[in-house]
Design an enzyme around this catalytic site. Structure first.
Site, PDB file in Angstrom:
ATOM      1  N   HIS A  78       0.258   2.633   2.309  1.00 47.56           N
ATOM      2  CA  HIS A  78       0.391   3.888   1.586  1.00 47.56           C
ATOM      3  C   HIS A  78       0.729   5.044   2.537  1.00 47.56           C
ATOM      4  CE1 HIS A  78      -1.938   2.582  -2.285  1.00 47.56           C
ATOM      5  NE2 HIS A  78      -1.045   1.690  -1.883  1.00 47.56           N
ATOM      6  N   GLU A  80      -0.518   7.950   2.910  1.00 50.19           N
ATOM      7  CA  GLU A  80      -1.677   8.614   3.534  1.00 50.19           C
ATOM      8  C   GLU A  80      -2.161   7.825   4.751  1.00 50.19           C
ATOM      9  OE1 GLU A  80      -1.148   7.746   0.362  1.00 50.19           O
ATOM     10  OE2 GLU A  80      -2.426   8.867  -1.019  1.00 50.19           O
ATOM     11  N   CYS A 103      -5.319   6.967  -3.439  1.00 50.59           N
ATOM     12  CA  CYS A 103      -6.089   5.873  -4.050  1.00 50.59           C
ATOM     13  C   CYS A 103      -7.433   5.744  -3.317  1.00 50.59           C
ATOM     14  CB  CYS A 103      -5.301   4.569  -3.975  1.00 50.59           C
ATOM     15  SG  CYS A 103      -5.291   3.838  -2.315  1.00 50.59           S
ATOM     16  N   CYS A 106      -7.168   4.679   0.477  1.00 51.36           N
ATOM     17  CA  CYS A 106      -6.776   5.788   1.355  1.00 51.36           C
ATOM     18  C   CYS A 106      -7.878   6.833   1.423  1.00 51.36           C
ATOM     19  CB  CYS A 106      -5.472   6.414   0.885  1.00 51.36           C
ATOM     20  SG  CYS A 106      -4.063   5.310   1.127  1.00 51.36           S
TER      21      CYS A 106
HETATM   22  N1  5HC Z   1      -1.533   7.892  -3.344  1.00 50.88           N
HETATM   23  C1  5HC Z   1      -0.634   6.893  -3.245  1.00 50.88           C
HETATM   24  N2  5HC Z   1       0.065   6.755  -2.087  1.00 50.88           N
HETATM   25  C2  5HC Z   1       0.999   5.772  -1.963  1.00 50.88           C
HETATM   26  O1  5HC Z   1       1.648   5.673  -0.910  1.00 50.88           O
HETATM   27  N3  5HC Z   1       1.192   4.900  -3.017  1.00 50.88           N
HETATM   28  C3  5HC Z   1       2.273   3.928  -2.935  1.00 50.88           C
HETATM   29  C4  5HC Z   1       1.973   2.486  -3.061  1.00 50.88           C
HETATM   30  C5  5HC Z   1       3.230   1.938  -3.741  1.00 50.88           C
HETATM   31  O2  5HC Z   1       4.302   1.783  -2.817  1.00 50.88           O
HETATM   32  C6  5HC Z   1       3.579   3.044  -4.699  1.00 50.88           C
HETATM   33  C7  5HC Z   1       2.910   2.939  -6.050  1.00 50.88           C
HETATM   34  O3  5HC Z   1       3.654   2.064  -6.805  1.00 50.88           O
HETATM   35  P1  5HC Z   1       3.649   2.040  -8.405  1.00 50.88           P
HETATM   36  O4  5HC Z   1       2.450   1.263  -8.831  1.00 50.88           O
HETATM   37  O5  5HC Z   1       3.578   3.485  -8.874  1.00 50.88           O
HETATM   38  O6  5HC Z   1       4.941   1.347  -8.756  1.00 50.88           O
HETATM   39  O7  5HC Z   1       3.134   4.219  -4.039  1.00 50.88           O
HETATM   40  C8  5HC Z   1       0.494   4.987  -4.165  1.00 50.88           C
HETATM   41  C9  5HC Z   1      -0.437   5.978  -4.318  1.00 50.88           C
HETATM   42  C10 5HC Z   1      -1.200   6.106  -5.599  1.00 50.88           C
HETATM   43  O8  5HC Z   1      -2.561   6.116  -5.403  1.00 50.88           O
HETATM   44 ZN    ZN Z   2      -3.633   4.608  -1.000  1.00 50.89          ZN
END
Ligand code: 5HC
Ligand code: ZN
Length: 161
Positions: A78, A80, A103, A106
């Site tokens: 992710h 973060e 999430c 993170c």
């Molecule tokens: N805060 C976040 N930072 C992130 O970098 N992500 C990333 C993980 C996945 O590559 C994508 C989410 O994929 P999707 O489920 O919306 O197709 O975004 C997801 C979240 C959400 O919690």
């Molecule tokens: Zn995350």
């Protein structure tokens, strides 16, 4: 001559860097960017969601559904976490700007790194168990959460078109 007044605020400036970082992500569904700033307002880390080093997009899929091991979810780092891992200093007292609310995984890393404020924009997974767990931990850990209006995201999307 008077100084120009309609300049970016600090929040707009750092959130723009988060959006710029997100533009490096190859995730076709959700691109996220994060920018960590120290108390002296210096950028100390940037990140976006992507696969780990050596795990190339030619071998790993961005699929969201189907066999778990064939989706992106077990592999993607992710934004973060990448920003924390890319950072150049101790993060105690820092602020993270992130385009999408973190999430629970993170959130743990953010709390343990000593980041004290999370400034975010989108919260499209509000109400999901991961999102609720994050908010619970941030509240208990005393991490300040600030949501900014979405105007910057719209600007970046216009530039991309
Ligand atoms: N805060 C976040 N930072 C992130 O970098 N992500 C990333 C993980 C996945 O590559 C994508 C989410 O994929 P999707 O489920 O919306 O197709 O975004 C997801 C979240 C959400 O919690
Ligand atoms: Zn995350």
């Amino acid at each position: 001559m008077r100084a120009k007044e309609d300049v970016l605020t600090w929040d707009q400036y750092f959130m723009s860097m988060a959006h710029l970082s997100a533009m490096r992500s190859k995730d076709p569904n959700t691109r996220v960017g994060a920018c960590i700033v120290n108390p002296q307002k210096r950028v100390v880390g940037l990140g976006y969601n992507g696969f780990p080093m050596g795990c190339s997009d030619t071998k790993y899929s961005w699929e969201r559904e189907g066999d778990f091991l064939e989706t992106k979810y077990p592999y993607v780092v992710h934004a973060e976490l990448n920003a924390i891992l890319n950072s150049i200093q101790n993060l105690a007292g820092c602020t993270m700007y992130v385009s999408l609310f973190p999430c629970n995984e993170c959130a743990k890393a953010i709390i343990q790194s000593g980041i004290k404020t999370v400034v975010y924009e989108d919260d499209k997974y509000d109400g999901s168990p991961e999102n609720m767990a994050s908010k619970r931990m941030f509240l208990d850990a005393g991490v300040v959460l600030i949501q900014l209006p979405y105007c910057l995201k719209v600007c970046v999307e216009e530039i991309e078109e």
